[in-house]
Design a protein around this motif. Structure first.
Motif, PDB file in Angstrom:
ATOM      1  N   HIS A 123       0.727  -1.018  -0.184  1.00 38.71           N
ATOM      2  CA  HIS A 123       0.181   0.015  -0.063  1.00 38.71           C
ATOM      3  C   HIS A 123       0.771   1.183   0.198  1.00 38.71           C
ATOM      4  CE1 HIS A 123      -4.153  -1.679   1.296  1.00 38.71           C
ATOM      5  NE2 HIS A 123      -3.226  -2.999   1.211  1.00 38.71           N
ATOM      6  N   GLU A 126       0.317   4.992   0.085  1.00 40.06           N
ATOM      7  CA  GLU A 126      -0.922   5.919   0.693  1.00 40.06           C
ATOM      8  C   GLU A 126      -0.447   7.494   0.798  1.00 40.06           C
ATOM      9  OE1 GLU A 126      -1.871   4.019   4.323  1.00 40.06           O
ATOM     10  OE2 GLU A 126      -2.842   2.551   3.265  1.00 40.06           O
ATOM     11  N   ILE A 178       3.041   7.191   2.932  1.00 41.89           N
ATOM     12  CA  ILE A 178       3.108   6.232   4.146  1.00 41.89           C
ATOM     13  C   ILE A 178       3.156   4.832   3.186  1.00 41.89           C
ATOM     14  CG2 ILE A 178       2.117   4.988   6.074  1.00 41.89           C
ATOM     15  CD1 ILE A 178       0.833   7.232   6.829  1.00 41.89           C
ATOM     16  N   ARG A 210       2.920   0.890   3.543  1.00 39.10           N
ATOM     17  CA  ARG A 210       2.678  -0.383   4.198  1.00 39.10           C
ATOM     18  C   ARG A 210       2.647  -1.663   3.634  1.00 39.10           C
ATOM     19  NH1 ARG A 210      -2.650   1.059   7.808  1.00 39.10           N
ATOM     20  NH2 ARG A 210      -3.477   1.376   5.787  1.00 39.10           N
ATOM     21  N   TYR A 211       2.875  -2.669   4.264  1.00 36.00           N
ATOM     22  CA  TYR A 211       2.810  -4.104   3.706  1.00 36.00           C
ATOM     23  C   TYR A 211       1.698  -4.745   4.571  1.00 36.00           C
ATOM     24  CZ  TYR A 211       7.407  -3.139   1.445  1.00 36.00           C
ATOM     25  OH  TYR A 211       8.477  -2.620   0.691  1.00 36.00           O
ATOM     26  N   ARG A 212       1.031  -5.996   3.829  1.00 34.16           N
ATOM     27  CA  ARG A 212       0.181  -6.672   4.256  1.00 34.16           C
ATOM     28  C   ARG A 212       0.959  -7.960   4.644  1.00 34.16           C
ATOM     29  NH1 ARG A 212      -5.184  -6.607   5.780  1.00 34.16           N
ATOM     30  NH2 ARG A 212      -5.696  -4.805   4.335  1.00 34.16           N
ATOM     31  N   LEU A 255      -1.759  -5.258   8.141  1.00 33.13           N
ATOM     32  CA  LEU A 255      -1.053  -4.118   7.439  1.00 33.13           C
ATOM     33  C   LEU A 255      -0.023  -3.721   8.519  1.00 33.13           C
ATOM     34  CD1 LEU A 255      -3.732  -1.832   5.580  1.00 33.13           C
ATOM     35  CD2 LEU A 255      -1.867  -3.223   4.590  1.00 33.13           C
ATOM     36  N   GLN A 256       1.285  -3.639   8.160  1.00 28.73           N
ATOM     37  CA  GLN A 256       2.436  -3.010   8.851  1.00 28.73           C
ATOM     38  C   GLN A 256       3.114  -1.783   8.178  1.00 28.73           C
ATOM     39  OE1 GLN A 256       5.015  -6.350  10.281  1.00 28.73           O
ATOM     40  NE2 GLN A 256       3.575  -7.710  10.315  1.00 28.73           N
ATOM     41  N   GLU A 257       3.213  -0.759   9.022  1.00 32.61           N
ATOM     42  CA  GLU A 257       3.998   0.301   8.434  1.00 32.61           C
ATOM     43  C   GLU A 257       5.279   0.161   8.247  1.00 32.61           C
ATOM     44  OE1 GLU A 257       5.047   5.086   9.622  1.00 32.61           O
ATOM     45  OE2 GLU A 257       3.062   4.315   9.903  1.00 32.61           O
ATOM     46  N   ILE A 258       5.954   0.165   6.846  1.00 30.59           N
ATOM     47  CA  ILE A 258       7.310  -0.068   6.858  1.00 30.59           C
ATOM     48  C   ILE A 258       8.248   1.354   6.760  1.00 30.59           C
ATOM     49  CG2 ILE A 258       9.026  -1.037   5.109  1.00 30.59           C
ATOM     50  CD1 ILE A 258       7.083  -3.122   6.344  1.00 30.59           C
ATOM     51  N   ARG A 296       8.088   5.913   5.833  1.00 33.23           N
ATOM     52  CA  ARG A 296       7.413   7.192   5.724  1.00 33.23           C
ATOM     53  C   ARG A 296       8.255   7.790   4.440  1.00 33.23           C
ATOM     54  NH1 ARG A 296       2.959   9.239   8.774  1.00 33.23           N
ATOM     55  NH2 ARG A 296       2.550   7.571  10.220  1.00 33.23           N
ATOM     56  N   THR A 321       6.509  -8.511  16.375  1.00 33.39           N
ATOM     57  CA  THR A 321       4.990  -8.820  16.325  1.00 33.39           C
ATOM     58  C   THR A 321       4.401  -9.848  17.063  1.00 33.39           C
ATOM     59  OG1 THR A 321       5.072 -10.007  14.443  1.00 33.39           O
ATOM     60  CG2 THR A 321       4.883  -7.976  13.761  1.00 33.39           C
TER      61      THR A 321
END
Length: 705
Positions: free
Chosen positions: A214, A216, A223, A225-227, A232-235, A237, A509
């Motif tokens: 993603h 965004e 931003i 992000r990977y699912r 989803l996890q923010e990777i 910015r 996680t």
């Protein structure tokens, strides 16, 4: 040449780890493949990486290092090129022995420290003496992927983007069907920072096992992000000024219109990452601060999962194997989007594939390309729908047919008619549970008799994340947590569950990978009768549970107790608080709240009287209706005493087999008056029963007068 032969193989053979025949065979195969001997021996299953490290440590005295969580300076990584590191499975770790501002030795983790040519090439490249240390080959390969795939050069890329006058330098994809090698684009990336940045986003997504990427746009940044494993996890910015260039680069790769920014667009293209083709499906959507891009990663050549690795319980696995071996009928898999339905169907096809079976699929889109199986892609623009493709497939002499999804009445009619005429059909339906699939098919337009006669089974499923094996730890489950799940516990023994606090392996996680929760409803004669009568799904569900169906909740709780996943994960994918369940203290089987005896081990787990079967409170010592001992209360008291004894050190640890039902006590002595009253009441009851059961006879006339 003899010295070249005397390497790691000679040491392993001298230590008795491998035989001379295995060594000779491995060396002969190495001439053909060019593979490192240690890797070859591990791949053949003759040794393990740990055995190789331990043997070399004992023979050579070299230290063994673990690379997980190890931080390596970026300057040290530049001492050895990625090409050398990948060729010899060698990773630079640190510069040591600095004297007068000059380093004299470079510590390098190697899978084969006896490879003199590797050490010489690395020494020539870096200009320092090489001090080898031991590390498992798989850890070295994973570290090379992590450190050399542009992670360390991210700041350099962004700095160069800011200084470039022309932000975008795009190479058009000539043929969308041909895979474009990202590895080659990385080599050409000098002077092309946007290309490097886009390749970094795609490559990192594949390496992180992401299913979606993603991108965004926000007001002042982007931003990324990977699912991963369903969430989803923010990777990262990224700066706002790189937004237009990144979106344009992705659009060009997918042959989309760069100038169109007001309408959503869809496209796809293929790349080659880690020497395997990956299909990327692009979707753009205009939002407030620009265009949002979502990239679905599809590894079409990934080997389909085996049916034994889906997460089915042993009984469900045996039932599924038996059902998919039937010559005709239809089997449905239900669940929401992203619940693993296609993966499950692919595992069925892999299990059934043979040279004597003609398997044909119709999908939208084709997720995985399976060798030996004929797969048809639905194309609405070309009027190649599910229904039209199915009509053509039925003329192709198929044995097994897989339909991606039953969406309309026409597709459903053809699928069920095919199952009646001697074909085994697999398909999917979007419902919340297995019994709801029956009413869904009838709502689509099928007649109940057709559903009842053709449907073999319905399997409902969800995906939950599994606990990271590197940091998994046990903990006692609190009573409030168990009660929140509707789970009753007999006795006071603590319930042991598992969780993952987080580590570098799972990106902190606590989870790594996913498994399935399953609900397998096999349609038998009783359920067919209910379907023909038009029974609602709630009635079908109750009947299926009475016939032995394990619900999604029960399967999830069993996976929690076995240490596969956590309570939070099960609660995330299924609503678990609406059902009444209990846990058997002897075999940890999750039971229905109405059960008094465990069907797995036969122990008493209920809260009703064993004599008169009336409901009792657990704190009652005796049944107030018949005076029989309350077994649940006695068992709870026994468990409390055992627990207190273990705490105070007075009683030994009790085994589960020792915590059996205590011998029944004699009935409580009652007062004489009460006893006489009971006997009189019993005599009156027996007399009444005798009058009710004795047939009436016609009296003689004289007696009647």
């Amino acid at each position: 040449m003899p010295r070249e032969r005397r390497k790691i193989g000679d040491l392993l053979q001298a230590a008795g780890v491998i035989t001379q025949e295995q060594l000779d065979e491995g060396l002969e195969e190495q001439k053909t493949t060019g593979e490192l001997l240690g890797q070859l021996l591990v791949r053949r299953g003759w040794v393990t990486e740990d055995i190789i490290c331990d043997t070399l440590h004992e023979q050579l005295g070299l230290p063994v290092v673990r690379l997980e969580g190890l931080e390596i300076d970026e300057h040290v990584l530049t001492m050895v090129s990625e090409e050398l590191a990948s060729r010899y499975l060698a990773l630079p770790l640190a510069l040591e022995g600095q004297r007068g501002g000059r380093s004299h030795a470079l510590t390098v983790a190697m899978a084969d420290p006896l490879n003199a040519r590797a050490i010489e090439d690395i020494r020539f490249f870096c200009g320092h003496f090489v001090r080898p240390v031991l590390a498992p080959a798989s850890e070295i390969a994973e570290a090379i992927t992590h450190y050399y795939h542009l992670d360390s050069s991210m700041n350099e890329v962004l700095d160069r983007i800011a200084k470039e006058e022309e932000i975008v330098d795009i190479k058009r994809v000539e043929a969308p069907g041909e895979p474009e090698a990202i590895d080659e684009l990385i080599k050409e990336s000098n002077g092309r920072p946007i290309v490097r940045l886009t390749n970094w986003i795609l490559t990192k997504g594949v390496n992180e096992r992401a299913s979606d990427i993603h991108i965004e746009p926000q007001e002042r940044e982007i931003i990324l992000r990977y699912r991963i494993d369903g969430l989803l996890q923010e990777i990262a910015r990224l700066p706002k000024w790189s937004q237009a260039a990144i979106v344009s680069r992705i659009k060009v790769l997918a042959n989309l219109d760069i100038a169109e920014k007001r309408q959503p667009q869809d496209g796809h293209f293929k790349v080659e990452i880690a020497q395997r083709p990956i299909e990327l499906r692009i979707s753009t959507l205009p939002v407030t601060y620009g265009e949002k891009v979502v990239i679905r990663i599809v590894d079409q050549y990934r080997k389909p999962a085996d049916i034994t690795t889906l997460g089915l319980a042993p009984k469900d696995l045996d039932d599924v194997r038996r059902l998919i071996s039937r010559p005709q009928g239809i089997i449905l898999v239900t669940g929401p989007t992203g619940s693993g339905k296609s993966t499950t169907l692919y595992s069925f096809l892999r299990h059934l594939y043979s040279e004597t079976t003609n398997i044909v699929t119709v999908e939208d889109p084709v997720e995985n390309q399976l060798p030996g199986i004929n797969q048809v892609q639905v194309d609405e623009k070309a009027k190649k729908t599910f229904a039209s493709a199915l009509r053509a497939i039925l003329r192709q002499d198929p044995d097994v047919i897989m339909i991606g999804e039953i969406r309309d009445a026409e597709t459903a009619q053809i699928a069920f008619r095919a199952s009646i005429t001697g074909h085994l059909v697999f398909s999917t339906v979007h419902t919340n549970d297995a019994p709801s699939a029956v009413t869904r098919l009838i709502d689509v337009g099928l007649q109940p008799f057709m559903v009842a006669s053709s449907l073999l089974a319905v399997m409902s499923m969800r995906l939950v994340r599994t606990i990271c094996p590197k940091c998994r730890e046990p903990y006692p489950l609190e009573g409030d947590q168990a009660r929140a799940l509707g789970l009753q516990v007999v006795g006071n023994e603590p319930i042991i569950a598992y969780r993952g606090p987080g580590c570098a392996h799972c990106r902190n996680t606590g989870y790594y990978g996913r498994t399935g929760l399953f609900e397998v409803l096999e349609v038998n004669d009783d359920l067919r009768e209910l379907i023909n009568q038009g029974a609602p799904d709630s009635t079908i569900r109750v009947a299926a549970i009475d016939l032995g169906m394990k619900t999604l909740v029960e399967d999830g709780l069993e996976k929690v107790l076995s240490g596969s996943t956590t309570l939070e994960e099960v609660s995330r994918v299924v609503y678990v608080a609406e059902e009444n369940r209990r846990l058997c203290p002897y075999c940890s089987t999750v039971l229905s709240g109405e059960f008094d005896y465990c069907p797995s081990c036969g122990h008493f787990v209920g809260d009703s009287c064993v004599q008169c079967h009336r409901r009792l409170n657990s704190h009652w010592s005796y049944c107030p209706f018949c005076g029989t001992t309350n077994r649940a209360h006695r068992l709870e008291s026994r468990n409390v005493s055992a627990s207190m004894g273990r705490i105070e050190g007075r009683l030994p640890e009790m085994k589960a087999s020792e915590v059996e039902e205590p011998p029944a006590r004699k009935p409580v002595e009652k007062p004489a008056a009460a006893a006489r009253e009971d006997k009189a009441a019993e005599a009156r009851r027996l007399a009444s029963d005798a009058l009710l059961t004795t047939p009436t006879r016609e009296k003689p006339p004289a007696q009647a007068a």
